[in-house]
Design a protein around this motif. Structure first.
Motif, PDB file in Angstrom:
ATOM      1  N   VAL A  52       5.587 -12.460-112.072  1.00  0.00           N
ATOM      2  CA  VAL A  52       6.094 -11.417-112.408  1.00  0.00           C
ATOM      3  C   VAL A  52       6.738 -11.263-113.753  1.00  0.00           C
ATOM      4  O   VAL A  52       7.390 -12.541-113.999  1.00  0.00           O
ATOM      5  N   TYR A 107      12.699  -6.479-113.289  1.00  0.00           N
ATOM      6  CA  TYR A 107      11.649  -7.065-112.972  1.00  0.00           C
ATOM      7  C   TYR A 107      10.430  -6.051-113.023  1.00  0.00           C
ATOM      8  O   TYR A 107      10.540  -4.760-112.750  1.00  0.00           O
ATOM      9  N   ASP A 116       6.277  -5.476-111.592  1.00  0.00           N
ATOM     10  CA  ASP A 116       5.391  -5.925-110.885  1.00  0.00           C
ATOM     11  C   ASP A 116       3.967  -6.227-111.610  1.00  0.00           C
ATOM     12  O   ASP A 116       4.005  -5.905-113.042  1.00  0.00           O
ATOM     13  N   LYS A 117       3.101  -6.885-110.905  1.00  0.00           N
ATOM     14  CA  LYS A 117       1.842  -7.168-111.710  1.00  0.00           C
ATOM     15  C   LYS A 117       1.125  -5.993-112.284  1.00  0.00           C
ATOM     16  O   LYS A 117       0.582  -6.222-113.573  1.00  0.00           O
ATOM     17  N   LYS A 132       3.151  -5.050-115.710  1.00  0.00           N
ATOM     18  CA  LYS A 132       3.451  -6.183-116.585  1.00  0.00           C
ATOM     19  C   LYS A 132       2.548  -6.095-117.918  1.00  0.00           C
ATOM     20  O   LYS A 132       3.146  -6.167-119.003  1.00  0.00           O
TER      21      LYS A 132
END
Length: 83
Positions: free
Chosen positions: A36, A68, A70-71, A74
């Motif tokens: 991630v 952060y 998440d996929k 991203k």
């Protein structure tokens, strides 16, 4: 790979478990950790140590935001930041 984020007085950041460095500037850095994206925003940021093989990144400067993604988020984030 395990990761660890240590922030001291908003001025010294140490990250472990870095898999890939996507981009670095004096106001933002983007790295990949555990698949991630991790974004760090601030000012006057300077890389003090970067060891991609060991997965260690140390940054000095004023840290204002750590996030952060998440996929799913991203790819759109990377495109927006590094046009």
């Amino acid at each position: 790979m395990d990761n660890k984020l240590t922030l001291t007085n908003r001025k010294n950041l140490c990250l472990t478990g870095i898999e890939k460095v996507v981009g670095i500037s004096d106001s933002e850095l983007l790295v990949e950790v555990d698949g991630v994206a991790l974004s760090v925003q601030g000012s006057n940021m300077e890389v003090k140590k970067l060891d991609v093989e060991s997965g260690i990144l140390e940054v000095d400067g004023m840290i204002n935001n750590i996030k952060y993604f998440d996929k799913k988020q991203k790819l759109s984030f990377i495109k927006r930041i590094f046009k």
